[in-house]
Design a protein around this motif. Structure first.
Motif, PDB file in Angstrom:
ATOM      1  N   ARG A 339       0.885  -1.124  -0.183  1.00 26.35           N
ATOM      2  CA  ARG A 339       0.058   0.139   0.069  1.00 26.35           C
ATOM      3  C   ARG A 339       0.896   1.254   0.024  1.00 26.35           C
ATOM      4  O   ARG A 339       0.801   1.761   1.065  1.00 26.35           O
ATOM      5  CB  ARG A 339      -1.000   0.032   1.110  1.00 26.35           C
ATOM      6  N   ASP A 350      -4.965   1.901  -1.543  1.00 30.23           N
ATOM      7  CA  ASP A 350      -5.034   0.944  -2.569  1.00 30.23           C
ATOM      8  C   ASP A 350      -4.014   0.166  -2.900  1.00 30.23           C
ATOM      9  O   ASP A 350      -2.666   0.548  -2.796  1.00 30.23           O
ATOM     10  CB  ASP A 350      -5.446   1.624  -3.815  1.00 30.23           C
ATOM     11  N   GLN A 369      -2.375  -1.090 -10.359  1.00 31.42           N
ATOM     12  CA  GLN A 369      -3.382  -1.371  -9.488  1.00 31.42           C
ATOM     13  C   GLN A 369      -4.269  -2.230 -10.095  1.00 31.42           C
ATOM     14  O   GLN A 369      -5.106  -1.788 -10.888  1.00 31.42           O
ATOM     15  CB  GLN A 369      -4.038  -0.079  -8.969  1.00 31.42           C
ATOM     16  N   LEU A 401      -7.365   7.057  -9.805  1.00 39.69           N
ATOM     17  CA  LEU A 401      -8.329   6.355  -9.160  1.00 39.69           C
ATOM     18  C   LEU A 401      -9.341   7.183  -8.433  1.00 39.69           C
ATOM     19  O   LEU A 401     -10.603   6.620  -8.076  1.00 39.69           O
ATOM     20  CB  LEU A 401      -7.425   5.465  -7.928  1.00 39.69           C
TER      21      LEU A 401
END
Length: 411
Positions: A339, A350, A369, A401
C-alpha cells in the motif's frame, strides 16, 4: 539497486483469486532441455491490443499542472504515462535526452529500466516453467555446474524472491572496480561461486541482484538460447516492443543519457555498464513499450495462471522484519506489492504491484493497481530524483483512481 519500503499482507492479491478458480492443474515438469518446436512457438504467440496513438495526453489536470511546474523549474526530468484499462490518461515528457547535445526527450525515448528489469527475468523463468522445461522448485545446482556445495539447498525460487543467501554484488569486496568492468553471464556466475551464503536459503530476505544474474544464466541453460536472444524471441518481438531490449555489450542501443545531481551541477553518467546486472537491470524500454508489457503480464497473456500467482505471492519468511518502521512489502518474483499510498499525504490505501529501478543515472518506478486496471510509469534520467519520482507516481495513481491528490511524502 536501492530498495523501497513496503507493506505486509501475505495473502495472494485478490485479483489472483479469479485466476486460481479457473481450475489450474499443477503438472510435473520435465528435467531435460527441449528444442523449441514451431508448434510450441505458435502456441505461445502473443496477442495484444492495438497500441494507442503516440501523442501527448494530459487528461489528469492536477498531475499535468504539477509536472508542468516541476519540469519548467528543472526539478523533474523524464517521462510519465498513466493508463486505465486501454485508455491512456496521461503521456508527457520533460527535460532532455542529452543536455550536452541539446536533444529533447521524446515520447518514445529509450530509458534504462535498472531493477524494473527483474520482472522480465522472473517472467522468463516462469514462462520456461509453463513450457515444462524447468520448475522454480528445481535446485540451482541442477542448472549451474559445477556447483558450490553451499548452494545445494538453493532453489530457483530463492533466486527470484531474494531469499537465496547468495551475497549481493554490492556486498562484495572490490565492488567499485567490478561495477565499471564489463562481464559476461558466465563470469558473473563464476564470481558468485567464490562467496559463501549469508544465511540459510529461505530463512531471510535480502535484496540480491546476484540472484537474478544466476536466474538469467539458468534461462540460457534451460532454453538453449543466449539470454538476450531468448528475451527478444519470447517477449519483445512477439509483443511488438520494438524499442526494448537488453544492453549486455555496452553498444549503442539508442538509450538516452543518464544524469546525477552534484554540487557543481547536473553531470552526465555515460558508463552505465549494465552487463554487470545482466539479469537484474539491463533492460531498456519506453513508456509505451512498458504499457504493452504491463497489459500482457497482468492480463494473462505471458504466463499461465499458476505461474502468475507464484510471481505475485509473498515469498518472504513470516518473521521478516518491518522496513523502516513500516509493515513490509510482499516479496514476489521480481516484483513487489504494498500500500504505497500510506507513504504520502493525503494517504490512500489501494494496494499496488510495483518495482523501482535505479542505476547509471536513472530513477524509475512502475506501478499497477489491479482492481481498477491502472498502470503508472515514471521514468527519470536523473539518479537523484528518488523522492520526486515516488511522489509523482502516487499523485498519478491517486488522481487516476479518483482519490484525493497527495501533496507531500510521509516517510
Amino acid at each position: 539497486m536501492p530498495r523501497t519500503p513496503g507493506g505486509h499482507p501475505r495473502l495472494v492479491l485478490g485479483v489472483l483469486g479469479a485466476l486460481i478458480l479457473g481450475g489450474v492443474v499443477w503438472a510435473g515438469f520435465s528435467t531435460s532441455v527441449k528444442p523449441v518446436s514451431d508448434a510450441m512457438r505458435a502456441a505461445t504467440s502473443l496477442e495484444t491490443p492495438p497500441r494507442p496513438p503516440l501523442v501527448v495526453v494530459e487528461d489528469l489536470p492536477q498531475l499535468a499542472a504539477r509536472l508542468e511546474r516541476e519540469g519548467a523549474a528543472g526539478r523533474f526530468m523524464g517521462g510519465v504515462l498513466v493508463a486505465k484499462g486501454d485508455q491512456v490518461l496521461f503521456r508527457q515528457v520533460y527535460g532532455k535526452a542529452n543536455y550536452e547535445q541539446d536533444r529533447p526527450l521524446k515520447l518514445d525515448s529509450r530509458f534504462r529500466l535498472a531493477s524494473i528489469s527483474k520482472q522480465f527475468t522472473a517472467a522468463a523463468i516462469l514462462h520456461l516453467q509453463d513450457e515444462g522445461r524447468l520448475s522454480v522448485s528445481d535446485p540451482v545446482c541442477k542448472w549451474i555446474q559445477p556447483c558450490p556445495k553451499a548452494w545445494e539447498p538453493v532453489r530457483i525460487s530463492h533466486l527470484l524472491s531474494h531469499t537465496s543467501g547468495i551475497p549481493d554484488l554490492m556486498a562484495r569486496p572490490g565492488w567499485g572496480m567490478r561495477r565499471t568492468t564489463p562481464a559476461t553471464l558466465n563470469e558473473l556466475t563464476e564470481d558468485s561461486k567464490r562467496f559463501g551464503l549469508q544465511f540459510a536459503p529461505g530463512t531471510k530476505v535480502r535484496y540480491d541482484n546476484a540472484g537474478f544474474n544466476l536466474a538469467a544464466a539458468i534461462v540460457e541453460k534451460a532454453s538453449g538460447r543466449p539470454y538476450q536472444a531468448y528475451m527478444r524471441e519470447t517477449f519483445f518481438g512477439p509483443l511488438g516492443m520494438k524499442d526494448s531490449g537488453l544492453d549486455l555489450d555496452g553498444g549503442d542501443h539508442g538509450a538516452i543519457m543518464g544524469y546525477a545531481n552534484f554540487p557543481a551541477g547536473l553531470a552526465a553518467q555515460p558508463n552505465a555498464n549494465t552487463s554487470i546486472v545482466a539479469g537484474a537491470g539491463a533492460v531498456y524500454s519506453t513508456l509505451d513499450d512498458l504499457l504493452v508489457w504491463q497489459r500482457a503480464l497482468h492480463r494473462g497473456e505471458l504466463l499461465k495462471p499458476f505461474s502468475y500467482q507464484q510471481m505475485l505471492a509473498d515469498h518472504a519468511p513470516a518473521d521478516a522484519p518491518k522496513e523502516r518502521g513500516r509493515p513490509r512489502r510482499d516479496w514476489g518474483y521480481g516484483i513487489f506489492s504494498n500500500r504505497l499510498g500510506d507513504q504520502v499525504q493525503p494517504s490512500f490505501q489501494d494496494r499496488q504491484i510495483y518495482h523501482t529501478g535505479s542505476w547509471g543515472g536513472f530513477r524509475n518506478l512502475m506501478l499497477y493497481q489491479p482492481e481498477a486496471d491502472v498502470t503508472v510509469i515514471v521514468l527519470s534520467n536523473n539518479y537523484h530524483l528518488r523522492d520526486q519520482v515516488f511522489l509523482i507516481s502516487q499523485q498519478a495513481m491517486a488522481e487516476a483512481l479518483g482519490r484525493e491528490f497527495p501533496t507531500t511524502l510521509d516517510r
